[in-house]
Design a protein around this motif. Structure first.
Motif, PDB file in Angstrom:
ATOM      1  N   LEU A   1     -38.443 -41.187 -15.213  1.00 59.25           N
ATOM      2  CA  LEU A   1     -38.207 -39.890 -15.861  1.00 59.25           C
ATOM      3  C   LEU A   1     -38.368 -38.746 -14.871  1.00 59.25           C
ATOM      4  N   ASP A   2     -39.412 -38.799 -14.056  1.00 60.92           N
ATOM      5  CA  ASP A   2     -39.633 -37.750 -13.068  1.00 60.92           C
ATOM      6  C   ASP A   2     -38.503 -37.725 -12.042  1.00 60.92           C
ATOM      7  N   SER A   3     -38.083 -38.891 -11.581  1.00 60.74           N
ATOM      8  CA  SER A   3     -37.005 -38.968 -10.598  1.00 60.74           C
ATOM      9  C   SER A   3     -35.702 -38.422 -11.165  1.00 60.74           C
ATOM     10  N   LEU A   4     -35.395 -38.770 -12.399  1.00 59.86           N
ATOM     11  CA  LEU A   4     -34.161 -38.294 -13.016  1.00 59.86           C
ATOM     12  C   LEU A   4     -34.175 -36.782 -13.199  1.00 59.86           C
ATOM     13  N   HIS A   5     -35.361 -36.221 -13.428  1.00 66.06           N
ATOM     14  CA  HIS A   5     -35.485 -34.767 -13.530  1.00 66.06           C
ATOM     15  C   HIS A   5     -35.090 -34.106 -12.206  1.00 66.06           C
ATOM     16  N   PHE A   6     -35.560 -34.655 -11.091  1.00 64.61           N
ATOM     17  CA  PHE A   6     -35.227 -34.087  -9.786  1.00 64.61           C
ATOM     18  C   PHE A   6     -33.756 -34.321  -9.439  1.00 64.61           C
ATOM     19  N   ILE A   7     -33.244 -35.491  -9.785  1.00 68.76           N
ATOM     20  CA  ILE A   7     -31.835 -35.788  -9.516  1.00 68.76           C
ATOM     21  C   ILE A   7     -30.934 -34.783 -10.227  1.00 68.76           C
ATOM     22  N   ALA A   8     -31.280 -34.445 -11.447  1.00 70.00           N
ATOM     23  CA  ALA A   8     -30.475 -33.502 -12.230  1.00 70.00           C
ATOM     24  C   ALA A   8     -30.431 -32.121 -11.590  1.00 70.00           C
ATOM     25  N   GLU A   9     -31.449 -31.780 -10.802  1.00 71.76           N
ATOM     26  CA  GLU A   9     -31.540 -30.450 -10.197  1.00 71.76           C
ATOM     27  C   GLU A   9     -31.091 -30.424  -8.728  1.00 71.76           C
ATOM     28  N   ALA A  10     -30.782 -31.586  -8.170  1.00 68.99           N
ATOM     29  CA  ALA A  10     -30.596 -31.687  -6.725  1.00 68.99           C
ATOM     30  C   ALA A  10     -29.160 -31.409  -6.284  1.00 68.99           C
ATOM     31  N   ASP A  11     -29.060 -30.772  -5.119  1.00 65.04           N
ATOM     32  CA  ASP A  11     -27.762 -30.592  -4.459  1.00 65.04           C
ATOM     33  C   ASP A  11     -27.401 -31.831  -3.651  1.00 65.04           C
ATOM     34  N   PHE A  12     -28.398 -32.594  -3.243  1.00 66.62           N
ATOM     35  CA  PHE A  12     -28.175 -33.832  -2.508  1.00 66.62           C
ATOM     36  C   PHE A  12     -29.228 -34.842  -2.912  1.00 66.62           C
TER      37      PHE A  12
ATOM     38  N   VAL B   1     -31.478 -27.967  -2.633  1.00 64.12           N
ATOM     39  CA  VAL B   1     -32.499 -28.954  -2.994  1.00 64.12           C
ATOM     40  C   VAL B   1     -32.027 -30.361  -2.635  1.00 64.12           C
ATOM     41  N   SER B   2     -32.858 -31.073  -1.877  1.00 64.63           N
ATOM     42  CA  SER B   2     -32.610 -32.459  -1.499  1.00 64.63           C
ATOM     43  C   SER B   2     -33.705 -33.336  -2.104  1.00 64.63           C
ATOM     44  N   PHE B   3     -33.321 -34.533  -2.590  1.00 63.12           N
ATOM     45  CA  PHE B   3     -34.307 -35.422  -3.223  1.00 63.12           C
ATOM     46  C   PHE B   3     -34.063 -36.869  -2.830  1.00 63.12           C
ATOM     47  N   ASP B   4     -35.146 -37.553  -2.489  1.00 67.07           N
ATOM     48  CA  ASP B   4     -35.148 -38.991  -2.204  1.00 67.07           C
ATOM     49  C   ASP B   4     -36.340 -39.587  -2.939  1.00 67.07           C
ATOM     50  N   PRO B   5     -36.117 -40.447  -3.935  1.00 62.33           N
ATOM     51  CA  PRO B   5     -37.246 -40.955  -4.731  1.00 62.33           C
ATOM     52  C   PRO B   5     -38.230 -41.819  -3.962  1.00 62.33           C
ATOM     53  N   ASN B   6     -37.779 -42.474  -2.884  1.00 61.46           N
ATOM     54  CA  ASN B   6     -38.696 -43.298  -2.076  1.00 61.46           C
ATOM     55  C   ASN B   6     -39.543 -44.235  -2.928  1.00 61.46           C
ATOM     56  N   TYR B   7     -38.905 -45.005  -3.774  1.00 64.31           N
ATOM     57  CA  TYR B   7     -39.621 -45.929  -4.657  1.00 64.31           C
ATOM     58  C   TYR B   7     -40.341 -47.016  -3.869  1.00 64.31           C
ATOM     59  N   ARG B   8     -41.609 -47.208  -4.188  1.00 67.10           N
ATOM     60  CA  ARG B   8     -42.424 -48.288  -3.609  1.00 67.10           C
ATOM     61  C   ARG B   8     -43.126 -49.009  -4.751  1.00 67.10           C
ATOM     62  N   ASP B   9     -42.765 -50.246  -4.991  1.00 62.01           N
ATOM     63  CA  ASP B   9     -43.352 -50.971  -6.129  1.00 62.01           C
ATOM     64  C   ASP B   9     -44.854 -51.178  -5.946  1.00 62.01           C
ATOM     65  N   ALA B  10     -45.334 -51.146  -4.700  1.00 61.24           N
ATOM     66  CA  ALA B  10     -46.768 -51.305  -4.464  1.00 61.24           C
ATOM     67  C   ALA B  10     -47.555 -50.060  -4.874  1.00 61.24           C
ATOM     68  N   LEU B  11     -46.868 -48.930  -5.064  1.00 62.40           N
ATOM     69  CA  LEU B  11     -47.530 -47.678  -5.425  1.00 62.40           C
ATOM     70  C   LEU B  11     -47.372 -47.319  -6.892  1.00 62.40           C
ATOM     71  N   VAL B  12     -46.201 -47.574  -7.443  1.00 64.61           N
ATOM     72  CA  VAL B  12     -45.885 -47.099  -8.794  1.00 64.61           C
ATOM     73  C   VAL B  12     -46.504 -48.019  -9.844  1.00 64.61           C
ATOM     74  N   THR B  13     -47.381 -47.468 -10.660  1.00 59.17           N
ATOM     75  CA  THR B  13     -48.025 -48.240 -11.731  1.00 59.17           C
ATOM     76  C   THR B  13     -47.390 -47.959 -13.093  1.00 59.17           C
ATOM     77  N   ASP B  14     -46.748 -46.802 -13.255  1.00 56.28           N
ATOM     78  CA  ASP B  14     -46.069 -46.449 -14.502  1.00 56.28           C
ATOM     79  C   ASP B  14     -44.599 -46.235 -14.183  1.00 56.28           C
ATOM     80  N   LEU B  15     -43.816 -47.308 -14.287  1.00 54.30           N
ATOM     81  CA  LEU B  15     -42.419 -47.271 -13.870  1.00 54.30           C
ATOM     82  C   LEU B  15     -41.593 -46.308 -14.710  1.00 54.30           C
ATOM     83  N   GLU B  16     -41.822 -46.267 -16.017  1.00 47.49           N
ATOM     84  CA  GLU B  16     -41.029 -45.392 -16.877  1.00 47.49           C
ATOM     85  C   GLU B  16     -41.279 -43.929 -16.554  1.00 47.49           C
ATOM     86  N   ALA B  17     -42.527 -43.565 -16.273  1.00 46.96           N
ATOM     87  CA  ALA B  17     -42.840 -42.187 -15.894  1.00 46.96           C
ATOM     88  C   ALA B  17     -42.172 -41.843 -14.563  1.00 46.96           C
ATOM     89  N   PHE B  18     -42.187 -42.791 -13.625  1.00 47.30           N
ATOM     90  CA  PHE B  18     -41.531 -42.571 -12.337  1.00 47.30           C
ATOM     91  C   PHE B  18     -40.034 -42.342 -12.522  1.00 47.30           C
TER      92      PHE B  18
END
Length: 314
Positions: free
Chosen positions: A177-188, A158-175
């Motif tokens: 939490l979701d990113s940290l969930h994937f990071i915890a499961e990722a091999d890279f 599993v590979s993960f890149d959050p690709n954060y874009r402030d112009a897209l994300v309206t709920d930063l805290e939800a973003f």
């Protein structure tokens, strides 16, 4: 050969070619194929690996252009859906070198997990989650999480890149939490310097790396622009330098880095004894992508990458 499967958005990048202009004043826009996971898939295939794209484009001329672009670049499109309208992004490079960016979302967010042919995944394959839009609300987000569950169950890399874009994300805290969930499961995990601080809250890069490894990530790469890439595992931590180039458009550079690294893993196998060479290869690929406009069209050939690496094989 192991396949790199990339899920997320495939879109039209309308790239402003007016020098040092923002979107307000730009007048010359050129149509380019883009979308972070599609960029990654194209790099893998262009460098001689096997890749597939999972996502949705519009049932319109732009969607047809995007599908043909992937196919021309050797990316598998069996899991591509054509429905609705194609997503657009508008990008320009301002006088200070920063990107001006705005987004018009089409149907990419409607991509459903049921559209994925899971029989195409095999042992040793890599699943890359690198979409800028997948963590926005929509069916694509559900597909993202379900595919992660499938990949972990079947022991896929599993590979993960959050690709954060402030112009897209309206709920930063939800973003976060979701990113940290994937990071915890990722091999890279690949992050920019900004993303590393944003997601961990750490003041220094070393503190950010500590937090990411503690969370569960096996390999962490933090791209540092012209300074190279900080790469870390539980056993090693180092900054691998990049190469000097004359940048004209950084769009897709991070995706090119990821694609080149995953290409190496898919074709040569996962071996952390080779980690420095893999990151050097990825650094040069990402840097060269900045020397032309657009993302997929700017991907350098593996031969050009090897030239800058001194022509050394493998």
């Amino acid at each position: 050969m192991n396949t790199v499967h990339c899920i997320g958005e495939l879109l039209i990048d309308w790239v402003c070619e007016d020098a040092s202009s923002d979107l307000v004043n730009g007048t010359t826009f050129v149509k380019k194929a883009g979308g972070a996971p599609a960029n990654v898939a194209a790099v893998v295939s262009k460098h001689g690996g096997a890749s597939s794209f999972l996502g949705q484009v519009g049932a319109d001329p732009f969607g047809q252009f995007l599908k043909e672009t992937l196919q021309t670049n050797g990316v598998g499109t069996d899991n591509l859906v054509e429905a609705g309208d194609t997503t657009f992004a508008f990008v320009s490079i301002q006088a200070d070198g920063e990107r001006d960016f705005t987004f018009r979302r089409g149907s990419d967010g409607d991509y459903a997990f049921d559209a994925i042919d899971l029989s195409q995944f095999k042992s040793g394959d890599i699943v890359h989650f690198g979409s800028a839009t997948a963590l926005l609300d929509g069916e694509l987000k559900n597909a993202y999480f379900k595919l992660l569950q499938f990949a972990k169950r079947d022991g896929l890399f599993v590979s993960f890149d959050p690709n954060y874009r402030d112009a897209l994300v309206t709920d930063l805290e939800a973003f976060k939490l979701d990113s940290l969930h994937f990071i915890a499961e990722a091999d890279f995990v690949k992050l920019s310097e900004e993303e590393a601080h944003l997601l961990t809250g750490a003041e220094t890069l070393d503190e950010a790396v500590d937090a990411l490894l503690k969370l569960g990530a096996s390999r962490v790469a933090i791209t540092l622009g012209s300074r190279g890439t900080l790469i870390a595992t539980s056993q090693t931590r180092d900054i691998i330098p990049s190469v000097e180039i004359e940048s004209v458009d950084s769009t897709g550079a991070g995706d090119a880095f990821v694609g080149a690294y995953l290409y190496r893993l898919a074709t040569l196998g996962v071996d952390d004894m080779r980690l420095q060479k893999d990151i050097e290869y990825a650094n040069v690929t990402g840097a060269l992508t900045c020397t032309a406009y657009g993302a997929i069209p700017a991907i350098p050939s593996p031969q050009r990458v090897q030239q800058l690496l001194g022509g050394k094989p493998e």
